[in-house]
Scaffold this motif. Structure first.
Motif, short mmCIF file in Angstrom:
data_model
loop_
_atom_site.label_atom_id
_atom_site.label_comp_id
_atom_site.label_asym_id
_atom_site.label_seq_id
_atom_site.Cartn_x
_atom_site.Cartn_y
_atom_site.Cartn_z
N LYS A 86 3.22 13.09 -14.28
CA LYS A 86 2.28 13.42 -15.52
C LYS A 86 1.14 14.50 -14.64
O LYS A 86 1.23 15.36 -14.64
N ASP A 87 -0.24 13.47 -14.35
CA ASP A 87 -1.37 14.31 -13.43
C ASP A 87 -1.83 13.48 -13.45
O ASP A 87 -1.44 12.40 -13.49
N LEU A 88 -2.63 13.84 -12.34
CA LEU A 88 -3.65 13.37 -11.48
C LEU A 88 -4.22 11.90 -12.24
O LEU A 88 -4.30 11.13 -11.60
N ALA A 89 -5.13 12.64 -13.33
CA ALA A 89 -5.95 11.03 -13.98
C ALA A 89 -4.62 9.90 -14.46
O ALA A 89 -5.06 9.09 -14.02
N ILE A 90 -4.28 10.50 -14.95
CA ILE A 90 -3.36 9.00 -15.01
C ILE A 90 -2.58 8.49 -13.82
O ILE A 90 -2.58 7.29 -14.15
N ALA A 91 -2.13 8.97 -13.13
CA ALA A 91 -1.43 8.28 -11.65
C ALA A 91 -2.78 7.60 -10.92
O ALA A 91 -2.20 6.27 -10.82
N VAL A 92 -3.82 8.41 -10.72
CA VAL A 92 -5.39 7.65 -10.75
C VAL A 92 -5.55 6.22 -11.35
O VAL A 92 -5.32 4.94 -10.22
N ILE B 43 -4.62 0.53 -11.22
CA ILE B 43 -3.51 -1.06 -12.07
C ILE B 43 -2.94 -2.01 -11.11
O ILE B 43 -2.56 -2.83 -10.70
N ILE B 44 -1.82 -1.26 -10.77
CA ILE B 44 -1.05 -1.45 -9.29
C ILE B 44 -2.17 -2.16 -7.99
O ILE B 44 -1.44 -3.06 -8.31
N ASP C 74 1.17 -1.32 0.06
CA ASP C 74 -0.04 0.00 -0.06
C ASP C 74 1.13 1.40 -0.24
O ASP C 74 0.59 1.95 -0.38
N ALA C 75 2.10 1.38 1.03
CA ALA C 75 2.23 2.62 0.72
C ALA C 75 3.10 3.09 -0.61
O ALA C 75 3.28 3.66 -0.98
N ILE C 76 4.02 1.05 -0.86
CA ILE C 76 4.25 1.49 -2.14
C ILE C 76 3.23 2.69 -3.51
O ILE C 76 3.83 2.84 -5.07
N VAL C 77 1.89 1.30 -3.46
CA VAL C 77 1.20 2.20 -4.45
C VAL C 77 0.91 3.82 -3.93
O VAL C 77 0.69 4.82 -4.99
N LEU C 78 0.83 3.94 -2.83
CA LEU C 78 0.67 5.25 -2.51
C LEU C 78 1.89 6.31 -2.83
O LEU C 78 1.47 7.61 -3.25
N ILE C 79 3.26 6.04 -2.80
CA ILE C 79 4.19 6.78 -3.26
C ILE C 79 4.08 7.11 -4.95
O ILE C 79 4.45 8.01 -5.15
N ALA C 80 3.90 5.41 -5.73
CA ALA C 80 3.99 5.93 -6.76
C ALA C 80 2.79 7.08 -7.83
O ALA C 80 2.90 7.53 -8.20
#
Length: 131
Positions: A106-112, A117-118, A92-98
């Motif tokens: 990039k931007d928030l949409a791509i990050a979400v 996916i992760i 979960d920490a890795i997902v949060l940091i990623a």
């Protein structure tokens, strides 16, 4: 127009309308705005500046705007999220940091999307190990 129409239709089904201006909403709330009037005042003020005071806005140096944006980021970031990094599972920490890094990169949409996916891959990996 599509988002406005979608927000209207959503209201008929008991949903909540949304917009991509989360930052403005956060700043409005932190500034003491609690009702719909605060959002309307912010929108009208922005419209006024764009329509009638654009020559004043053009005189503001880009560096000053960058400074304002940094202060907005510092003021709206959930600094307490760093404290929970030690308490949550590593994946979960890795997902949060990623997601945080991809948002900056990039931007928030791509990050979400990347976060979903992760998370799905991590979930699949963990379920595979239990069977």
């Amino acid at each position: 127009m599509a988002q406005g129409g979608a927000n209207i239709v959503t209201g008929f089904f008991g949903g909540m309308g949304g917009c991509a201006m989360i930052g403005q909403s956060l700043i409005n709330i932190k500034g003491g705005g609690r009702g719909r009037l605060s959002g309307i005042v912010a929108a009208v003020a922005l419209l006024f500046f764009i329509l009638f005071a654009s020559s004043l806005i053009e005189q503001v140096p880009i560096a000053a705007l960058v400074g304002v944006m940094f202060m907005v980021v510092i003021g709206t970031f959930a600094w307490s999220s760093f404290r929970i990094l030690r308490k949550i599972p590593l994946t979960d920490a890795i997902v949060l940091i990623a997601v945080s890094l991809i948002t900056v990169w990039k931007d928030l949409a791509i990050a979400v999307i990347a976060g979903v996916i992760i998370s799905a891959l991590v979930f699949s990996w963990e379920k595979r190990k239990t069977h």
